[in-house]
Design an enzyme around this catalytic site. Structure first.
Site, PDB file in Angstrom:
ATOM      1  N   ASP A  66       0.884  -1.075  -0.119  1.00 31.35           N
ATOM      2  CA  ASP A  66       0.183   0.021   0.118  1.00 31.35           C
ATOM      3  C   ASP A  66       0.835   1.102  -0.203  1.00 31.35           C
ATOM      4  O   ASP A  66       1.999   1.381   0.405  1.00 31.35           O
ATOM      5  CB  ASP A  66      -1.197  -0.236   1.251  1.00 31.35           C
ATOM      6  CG  ASP A  66      -0.686  -0.526   2.432  1.00 31.35           C
ATOM      7  OD1 ASP A  66       0.764  -0.588   2.643  1.00 31.35           O
ATOM      8  OD2 ASP A  66      -1.181  -1.122   3.380  1.00 31.35           O
ATOM      9  N   ASN A 134      -7.438  -3.513  14.629  1.00 33.76           N
ATOM     10  CA  ASN A 134      -9.104  -3.588  13.722  1.00 33.76           C
ATOM     11  C   ASN A 134      -9.164  -5.328  13.087  1.00 33.76           C
ATOM     12  O   ASN A 134     -10.428  -4.812  12.159  1.00 33.76           O
ATOM     13  CB  ASN A 134     -10.226  -2.157  13.648  1.00 33.76           C
ATOM     14  CG  ASN A 134      -9.611  -1.886  12.131  1.00 33.76           C
ATOM     15  OD1 ASN A 134      -7.823  -2.412  11.297  1.00 33.76           O
ATOM     16  ND2 ASN A 134      -9.311  -0.518  10.974  1.00 33.76           N
ATOM     17  N   HIS A 136      -7.466  -5.319   9.912  1.00 35.81           N
ATOM     18  CA  HIS A 136      -7.162  -4.709   8.296  1.00 35.81           C
ATOM     19  C   HIS A 136      -5.816  -5.264   8.299  1.00 35.81           C
ATOM     20  O   HIS A 136      -5.306  -5.830   8.894  1.00 35.81           O
ATOM     21  CB  HIS A 136      -6.884  -3.093   8.281  1.00 35.81           C
ATOM     22  CG  HIS A 136      -5.988  -2.569   8.691  1.00 35.81           C
ATOM     23  ND1 HIS A 136      -6.189  -1.099   9.041  1.00 35.81           N
ATOM     24  CD2 HIS A 136      -5.011  -3.150   9.179  1.00 35.81           C
ATOM     25  CE1 HIS A 136      -4.814  -0.911   8.652  1.00 35.81           C
ATOM     26  NE2 HIS A 136      -4.186  -1.985   9.868  1.00 35.81           N
ATOM     27  N   GLU A 141     -10.013  -1.492   5.383  1.00 39.86           N
ATOM     28  CA  GLU A 141     -10.591  -1.487   6.676  1.00 39.86           C
ATOM     29  C   GLU A 141     -11.555  -2.408   6.412  1.00 39.86           C
ATOM     30  O   GLU A 141     -12.333  -3.274   5.753  1.00 39.86           O
ATOM     31  CB  GLU A 141     -11.240  -0.332   6.493  1.00 39.86           C
ATOM     32  CG  GLU A 141      -9.579   0.946   6.471  1.00 39.86           C
ATOM     33  CD  GLU A 141      -8.709   1.030   8.051  1.00 39.86           C
ATOM     34  OE1 GLU A 141      -9.188  -0.222   8.287  1.00 39.86           O
ATOM     35  OE2 GLU A 141      -7.933   1.688   8.081  1.00 39.86           O
TER      36      GLU A 141
HETATM   37  P1  PGA Z   1       2.330  -2.096  12.862  1.00 33.89           P
HETATM   38  O1  PGA Z   1       0.529  -2.430  11.352  1.00 33.89           O
HETATM   39  O2  PGA Z   1       3.071  -3.665  12.323  1.00 33.89           O
HETATM   40  O3  PGA Z   1       3.092  -0.473  12.389  1.00 33.89           O
HETATM   41  O4  PGA Z   1       1.778  -2.361  13.526  1.00 33.89           O
HETATM   42  C1  PGA Z   1       0.431  -2.882  11.334  1.00 33.89           C
HETATM   43  C2  PGA Z   1      -0.601  -2.991  10.419  1.00 33.89           C
HETATM   44  O5  PGA Z   1      -1.677  -1.991  10.239  1.00 33.89           O
HETATM   45  O6  PGA Z   1      -1.175  -3.355   8.996  1.00 33.89           O
END
Ligand code: PGA
Length: 250
Positions: A66, A134, A136, A141
């Site tokens: 992304d 959450n 995702h 999302e």
């Molecule tokens: P993080 O993010 O590795 O910074 O915890 C993971 C994500 O949001 O997919």
């Protein structure tokens, strides 16, 4: 779904980097990469092993999950910048073989071209994923259709809140991003999802123990034939003893 639980970040990075090294040694590997805090120790370990084992990345192609829209590749919080700093500048990969979605210009065109390019390269051999608190994966999302290909998505307030630690204030966190879609992600031949920390424990438990639902995008992985979930003790802390007995590998 295979589950591994490790005590330290170092053990996680060691295990996951070995999965990548195995791919990199193949003829024309296509790797799916992620940003965020979780993969950083793995990238550090990969750089270390690349030097130690004299490994070349010359034949490797990479696709990132992304990118924020509206901030350019030179912005210190863009995912292109992150990847250059944390991995690409430290190995001998050809930068033109590294693909990160383009968050500028004609976004509709960019998203379609991204999926086409992945397909042209024969698909992703090994994809690393983090998971949001959450549930995702990438920036898909809750509520995102399992059929969705790469697309532009509006970030939830929770995700912007989670990511504001990288910016000066929440107002600077972009509101949208381009993300590989769930349908794109599950086309990867092999997936390794890494989660560390207690704030991921709920999402991990639901992903593994409940039926797939678009309310928890990561649950799409339930039906994937080749997924390894790599956890620390905190992110695994809500798993039932039945799950631990049946799915966790030593
Ligand atoms: P993080 O993010 O590795 O910074 O915890 C993971 C994500 O949001 O997919």
């Amino acid at each position: 779904m295979q589950i591994k639980i490790f005590k330290t970040q170092d053990e996680i990075a060691n295990f996951v980097s070995d999965m990548f090294i195995e791919e990199i040694k193949k003829e024309s590997p296509v790797l799916g990469l992620a940003t965020g805090g979780t993969p950083v120790p793995t990238y550090e370990k990969l750089i270390e092993k690349t030097k130690e084992q004299n490994i070349s990345w010359k034949n490797v192609k990479t696709f990132n999950l992304d990118e924020y829209t509206g901030i350019g590749p030179a912005h210190s919080q863009s995912y292109r910048y992150f990847m250059n700093e944390n991995l690409f500048n430290k190995i001998d990969i050809n930068i033109y073989n590294t693909y990160v979605p383009n968050g500028f210009g004609n976004l509709e065109k960019n998203v379609n071209e991204y999926d086409e390019k992945i397909a042209q390269e024969g698909g992703i051999d090994l994809q690393i994923l983090g998971i949001g608190s959450n549930g995702h994966i990438a920036f898909n999302e809750p509520g995102t259709s399992f059929d969705q290909k790469t697309h532009v998505i509006e970030l939830t307030e929770q995700t912007r809140e989670d990511n504001k630690r990288f910016f000066n204030s929440i107002d600077e966190v972009p509101t949208h991003s381009i993300t590989m879609g769930l349908a794109t992600i599950v086309k990867a031949k092999k997936i390794v999802l890494v989660a560390t920390g207690e704030n991921k424990a709920d999402a991990i438990c639901k992903m593994i123990e409940e039926q797939p639902t678009t309310d928890l995008p990561a649950s799409i992985l339930h039906d994937h034939a080749n997924v390894v979930v790599v956890l620390d003790e905190a992110s695994a802390s809500k798993l039932s003893s039945k799950t631990i007995e049946e799915l966790v590998e030593a």
